[in-house]
Design a protein around this motif. Sequence first.
Motif, PDB file in Angstrom:
ATOM      1  N   ASN A 109       0.643  -1.199  -0.129  1.00 18.39           N
ATOM      2  CA  ASN A 109       0.072  -0.010   0.132  1.00 18.39           C
ATOM      3  C   ASN A 109       1.009   1.323  -0.019  1.00 18.39           C
ATOM      4  OD1 ASN A 109      -2.953  -1.106   0.372  1.00 18.39           O
ATOM      5  ND2 ASN A 109      -1.743  -2.072   1.878  1.00 18.39           N
ATOM      6  N   ALA A 110       2.319   1.096   0.053  1.00 17.13           N
ATOM      7  CA  ALA A 110       2.934   2.288   0.039  1.00 17.13           C
ATOM      8  C   ALA A 110       4.450   2.142  -0.447  1.00 17.13           C
ATOM      9  CB  ALA A 110       2.885   3.083   1.596  1.00 17.13           C
ATOM     10  N   THR A 111       5.586   2.213   0.423  1.00 15.70           N
ATOM     11  CA  THR A 111       6.645   2.010   0.059  1.00 15.70           C
ATOM     12  C   THR A 111       7.834   1.838   1.069  1.00 15.70           C
ATOM     13  OG1 THR A 111       8.600   2.907  -1.302  1.00 15.70           O
ATOM     14  CG2 THR A 111       7.312   4.501  -0.241  1.00 15.70           C
ATOM     15  N   VAL A 112       8.845   1.072   1.243  1.00 19.43           N
ATOM     16  CA  VAL A 112       9.889   0.944   2.186  1.00 19.43           C
ATOM     17  C   VAL A 112      11.136   1.599   1.673  1.00 19.43           C
ATOM     18  CG1 VAL A 112       8.773  -1.049   3.413  1.00 19.43           C
ATOM     19  CG2 VAL A 112      10.628  -1.376   1.375  1.00 19.43           C
TER      20      VAL A 112
ATOM     21  N   CYS B  90      13.711   8.477   4.920  1.00 19.06           N
ATOM     22  CA  CYS B  90      14.196   7.210   5.766  1.00 19.06           C
ATOM     23  C   CYS B  90      12.897   6.917   6.649  1.00 19.06           C
ATOM     24  CB  CYS B  90      15.077   7.956   6.814  1.00 19.06           C
ATOM     25  SG  CYS B  90      15.969   6.718   7.986  1.00 19.06           S
ATOM     26  N   GLN B  91      11.678   7.707   6.834  1.00 16.10           N
ATOM     27  CA  GLN B  91      10.563   7.172   7.391  1.00 16.10           C
ATOM     28  C   GLN B  91       9.945   5.976   6.755  1.00 16.10           C
ATOM     29  OE1 GLN B  91       7.165   9.886   6.628  1.00 16.10           O
ATOM     30  NE2 GLN B  91       7.368   9.134   4.452  1.00 16.10           N
TER      31      GLN B  91
ATOM     32  N   LEU C 169       7.436   9.626  11.272  1.00 14.08           N
ATOM     33  CA  LEU C 169       6.624  10.352  10.278  1.00 14.08           C
ATOM     34  C   LEU C 169       7.635  11.577  10.008  1.00 14.08           C
ATOM     35  CD1 LEU C 169       4.256   9.228   8.652  1.00 14.08           C
ATOM     36  CD2 LEU C 169       3.027  11.370   9.948  1.00 14.08           C
ATOM     37  N   GLY C 170       8.113  11.443   8.690  1.00 13.18           N
ATOM     38  CA  GLY C 170       8.593  12.961   8.217  1.00 13.18           C
ATOM     39  C   GLY C 170      10.208  12.825   8.304  1.00 13.18           C
ATOM     40  N   LEU C 171      10.625  11.545   8.763  1.00 17.41           N
ATOM     41  CA  LEU C 171      12.165  11.333   8.888  1.00 17.41           C
ATOM     42  C   LEU C 171      12.868  11.540   7.521  1.00 17.41           C
ATOM     43  CD1 LEU C 171      14.599  10.819  10.807  1.00 17.41           C
ATOM     44  CD2 LEU C 171      13.955   8.369  10.605  1.00 17.41           C
ATOM     45  N   VAL C 172      13.823  12.245   7.362  1.00 19.68           N
ATOM     46  CA  VAL C 172      14.331  12.218   5.895  1.00 19.68           C
ATOM     47  C   VAL C 172      15.472  11.362   5.760  1.00 19.68           C
ATOM     48  CG1 VAL C 172      13.832  14.833   5.719  1.00 19.68           C
ATOM     49  CG2 VAL C 172      16.166  14.183   6.592  1.00 19.68           C
TER      50      VAL C 172
ATOM     51  N   VAL D 210       3.369  11.625   2.807  1.00 15.61           N
ATOM     52  CA  VAL D 210       4.444  12.548   3.514  1.00 15.61           C
ATOM     53  C   VAL D 210       5.727  12.385   2.633  1.00 15.61           C
ATOM     54  CG1 VAL D 210       6.066  12.907   5.355  1.00 15.61           C
ATOM     55  CG2 VAL D 210       3.612  12.882   5.800  1.00 15.61           C
ATOM     56  N   GLY D 211       5.851  10.994   2.040  1.00 20.70           N
ATOM     57  CA  GLY D 211       7.075  10.642   1.562  1.00 20.70           C
ATOM     58  C   GLY D 211       7.046  11.386   0.060  1.00 20.70           C
ATOM     59  N   ARG D 212       5.909  11.433  -0.541  1.00 18.44           N
ATOM     60  CA  ARG D 212       5.902  11.967  -1.814  1.00 18.44           C
ATOM     61  C   ARG D 212       5.888  13.464  -1.698  1.00 18.44           C
ATOM     62  NH1 ARG D 212       2.568   8.700  -5.608  1.00 18.44           N
ATOM     63  NH2 ARG D 212       1.211  10.521  -6.176  1.00 18.44           N
ATOM     64  N   SER D 213       5.388  14.039  -0.569  1.00 16.79           N
ATOM     65  CA  SER D 213       5.769  15.364  -0.444  1.00 16.79           C
ATOM     66  C   SER D 213       7.209  15.982  -0.116  1.00 16.79           C
ATOM     67  CB  SER D 213       4.951  16.030   0.933  1.00 16.79           C
ATOM     68  OG  SER D 213       3.429  15.549   0.585  1.00 16.79           O
TER      69      SER D 213
END
Length: 296
Positions: A164-167, A174-175, A212-215, A265-268
């Motif tokens: 459903n998302a990504t790793v 990094c999140q 959440l938000g970890l770069v 968040v990752g896409r942003s």
Amino acid sequence: MKDNNINFDFTSAVELLALAEETQMSIGELMLSREVQVFGKTKEKVLSDLMHSYHIMKNSTKKALNEDLKSMGGLLGGEEKKIMARIDKKPVCGSFMSKVIAYAMGVLEVNTSMGLIVAAPTAGSSGVIPGVFAAIQEEYDLTDDEMMPAMLTASAVGYIITRNATVSGAEGGCQAEMGSASAMAAAAITEIMGGTPLQAFDAASSAMGNMLGLVCDPIAGLVEVPCQKRNAMGASNALICAEMTLCGVNNHIPFDETVEAMYQVGRSLPYELRETALGGLAATKTGCNLCSKIFG
């Protein structure tokens, strides 16, 4: 309950929890049934493959204690030994958590020196699950066989995230890597410590939410710094979230929604903060100087 006519090919936590309610099976048991049904393997084969991976994981937590490893970029080497050296000296984190931290960091020493690890779910986050699992196994005197449900539960959570998302740090920061690994470990420990499937997903949601938000900003583009210390953080976070959940601390956001939030968040995130080494710590003056020193 007989499972002959049940479709175990779940794609979300909601679906898995519905199956758990219907069958009264754990997440680990449901994941095992899915592997058998979807891939046509025997349960014995699935468990044998998992055991092989787990032995690699455990070996990777100790290799840096017994050998002098040096990373390809020269930024890592000897960190696990330093953490373990303080365990008998009243460490700030306590002996158990210090061992978790040491094991998680040690796996990154193995990875960055081109040793054998299990990417669970990625090489950059490969220290989280082994660090947590190996320390828990020793703390509670569990056998390798008793750790297999944890491996299955972690696999189920990781599968749902990838579905459903990504790793991938390059896609989600990094999140996506550390958050997913921490969520996988948190769910697994919650369940083998007696938590319900819902509690396991609550712990996973908390663990991912905390990341959440970890770069993703690897210095010189190498999976060394700050990756190693973030593995220690991911492992610690998993245990904190498992413990809070087992104590009955409420989690407000369902796991599937947290996964979707992580993906958005990752896409942003700007591309500079997604494994390009063009932002964050990698773009600092010292980070750039280290890059020049490594590559000339």
